[in-house]
Design an enzyme around this catalytic site. Structure first.
Site, short mmCIF file in Angstrom:
data_model
loop_
_atom_site.label_atom_id
_atom_site.label_comp_id
_atom_site.label_asym_id
_atom_site.label_seq_id
_atom_site.Cartn_x
_atom_site.Cartn_y
_atom_site.Cartn_z
N ASN A 73 0.05 6.31 3.56
CA ASN A 73 0.57 5.05 3.00
C ASN A 73 -0.58 4.32 2.31
O ASN A 73 -1.72 4.78 2.28
CB ASN A 73 1.19 4.20 4.11
CG ASN A 73 1.99 3.02 3.56
OD1 ASN A 73 2.80 3.19 2.66
ND2 ASN A 73 1.75 1.83 4.08
N LYS A 74 -0.26 3.18 1.77
CA LYS A 74 -1.22 2.38 0.99
C LYS A 74 -2.54 2.23 1.73
O LYS A 74 -2.57 2.00 2.93
CB LYS A 74 -0.58 1.01 0.69
CG LYS A 74 -1.41 0.06 -0.13
CD LYS A 74 -1.93 0.64 -1.43
CE LYS A 74 -0.82 1.24 -2.29
NZ LYS A 74 -1.37 2.03 -3.43
N ARG A 104 7.03 1.03 -8.76
CA ARG A 104 6.13 1.67 -7.79
C ARG A 104 6.85 1.62 -6.44
O ARG A 104 7.92 1.05 -6.31
CB ARG A 104 4.73 1.03 -7.74
CG ARG A 104 4.58 -0.40 -8.11
CD ARG A 104 5.20 -1.35 -7.15
NE ARG A 104 4.77 -1.08 -5.78
CZ ARG A 104 5.42 -1.43 -4.71
NH1 ARG A 104 6.56 -2.12 -4.81
NH2 ARG A 104 4.99 -1.15 -3.50
N ARG A 146 2.12 10.39 -10.77
CA ARG A 146 1.44 9.91 -9.56
C ARG A 146 1.47 11.03 -8.52
O ARG A 146 2.52 11.63 -8.29
CB ARG A 146 2.12 8.64 -9.01
CG ARG A 146 1.97 7.44 -9.97
CD ARG A 146 2.30 6.13 -9.28
NE ARG A 146 1.23 5.72 -8.39
CZ ARG A 146 1.35 4.71 -7.52
NH1 ARG A 146 2.47 4.02 -7.45
NH2 ARG A 146 0.34 4.37 -6.74
N ASP A 164 4.35 6.93 1.86
CA ASP A 164 4.54 7.70 0.63
C ASP A 164 4.73 9.18 0.90
O ASP A 164 5.23 9.92 0.06
CB ASP A 164 3.34 7.50 -0.31
CG ASP A 164 3.35 6.08 -0.84
OD1 ASP A 164 2.90 5.18 -0.11
OD2 ASP A 164 3.87 5.87 -1.94
#
Ligand code: MRU
Length: 371
Positions: free
Chosen positions: A250-251, A49, A86, A240
């Site tokens: 992002n996360k 990941r 993803r 990302d």
């Protein structure tokens, strides 16, 4: 840089070896991928990941495809299969498009060799890019430290894992941290646990510990409090997908850190390799697909018992509805700077296009930033 084994490697026989990140920090297990399906499964289940590593794994997945069946149809099928794993990190599409273009340009008999060379190149480019990000970030860290009283430590806060486990070596957000530590800067890292999958607590803490970088894991909700009490000098995160105007996906939880940083005058930097920029997208909130993952990541927790057994436990009442959006978007206005291999770029379209004109042109953006 690294003493540890890379999270991805190709063997001389054309097999791909990955570090299974779902077992960290408790067990270090390397798996062998020998098919497109295995590569797709590894990405979808997050054995690998992090945006750059997803791209590298997909590139090797295309190599495995070419080894199995080098026809045009098989290459197209592998591209589609891997792309479906993803949705958010743009490095996946970037790597797959690059591999497909290279492979379809040569005769089927040559495709496995070309795929091997190209995938290796993607991997080694990531190492060089992240190292350059580290050099530029180190200069920022040194400048911030210079504003503090002599003898102070530099307190950095990071979210999720944008470290060597998310890339090939160095990582993006961690590259300046590793370079600062190696240069003898008194650096300390606050590591957000990063619910629901705990990439901070499980992965970032593991890799910083591996290299002896002082760090403290905090609950995600603690960051704002620490910033209010001047315990954080700088926030640095990965991404990302970053849009043409500098919005940063992002996360999940990154946005809240950016808001707290802005409210408290703490600089908020985003580290990214240029393949993470998506010049085809402008408004990150409206246009970036946000991955919705399984609810069990929120309702359950996994870990190791004191006698060494892996256990998964439920932490919400049985049958409770849960939602699990995996990413959020931080608007460009909250970002201090985009830390790239070409230096620190202002989070706006003109600056991004000027810094990466070839990628902008390929996406139909003209110099000056207009389409
Ligand atoms: O869901 P994950 O673990 O793949 O999410 C990873 C992140 O959000 C990272 O911060 C991002 O990919 C940057 S990695 C250098």
């Amino acid at each position: 840089m690294t003493s540890g084994r890379r999270p991805i490697a190709r063997t001389a026989e054309g097999v791909v070896e990955i570090l299974d990140q779902t077992e960290l920090p408790h067990r270090t297990t390397f798996l062998r991928l020998t098919s497109v399906e295995a590569a797709a499964e590894a990405i979808a289940t997050m054995r690998v990941r992090g945006a750059p590593l997803i791209g590298a794994t997909a590139a090797y997945g295309m190599m495995l495809a070419a080894d199995d069946d080098s026809s045009d149809g098989a290459i197209e099928w592998a591209h589609a299969r891997l792309l479906a794993t993803r949705p958010t990190a743009i490095n996946l599409r970037w790597a797959l498009d690059r591999m497909r273009a290279r492979l379809l340009a040569v005769a089927p008999a040559d495709r496995f060799g070309v795929a091997t060379t190209e995938a290796d190149a993607i991997v080694e480019e990531d190492v060089a890019i992240c190292s350059a990000i580290g050099d530029h970030g180190l200069a920022i860290f040194e400048a911030i430290l210079a504003t503090k009283p002599a003898g102070s430590r530099l307190n950095v806060l990071t979210h999720c894992n944008a470290g060597r486990l998310a890339a090939v070596e160095w990582g993006t957000a961690t590259a300046p941290i590793y370079k600062a530590h190696a240069a003898g800067l008194p650096i300390h890292v606050f590591v957000d646990e990063t619910r629901p999958r705990n990439q901070g607590a499980s992965l970032t803490a593991w890799e910083l510990g591996e290299r002896g970088v002082p760090h403290t894991v905090i609950a995600d909700n603690a960051g704002g409090h620490l910033m209010q009490h001047a315990q954080v000098d700088v926030v640095i995160v990965g991404t990302d997908r970053t849009t043409a105007r500098g919005d940063v996906c992002n996360k999940i939880g990154t946005y809240l850190k950016a808001l707290a940083a802005r409210d408290n005058g703490v600089p908020f930097y985003v580290a990214l390799p240029s393949p993470t920029i998506d010049f085809t997208v402008a408004d990150g909130v409206a246009e970036i697909p946000i991955e919705e993952r399984g609810g069990e990541e929120v309702s359950h927790l996994g870990g190791v018992t004191t006698d060494g057994r892996f256990e998964t436990i439920r932490i919400v009442p049985e049958g409770t509805a849960v939602a699990n959006p995996a990413f959020d978007v931080t608007p460009a206005r909250l970002v201090t700077g985009l830390l790239t291999e070409r230096g620190v770029i202002a989070p706006n379209r003109a600056a991004l296009v000027a810094a990466f004109p070839e990628a902008a042109r390929a996406a139909g953006l003209a110099p000056g930033g207009t389409r």
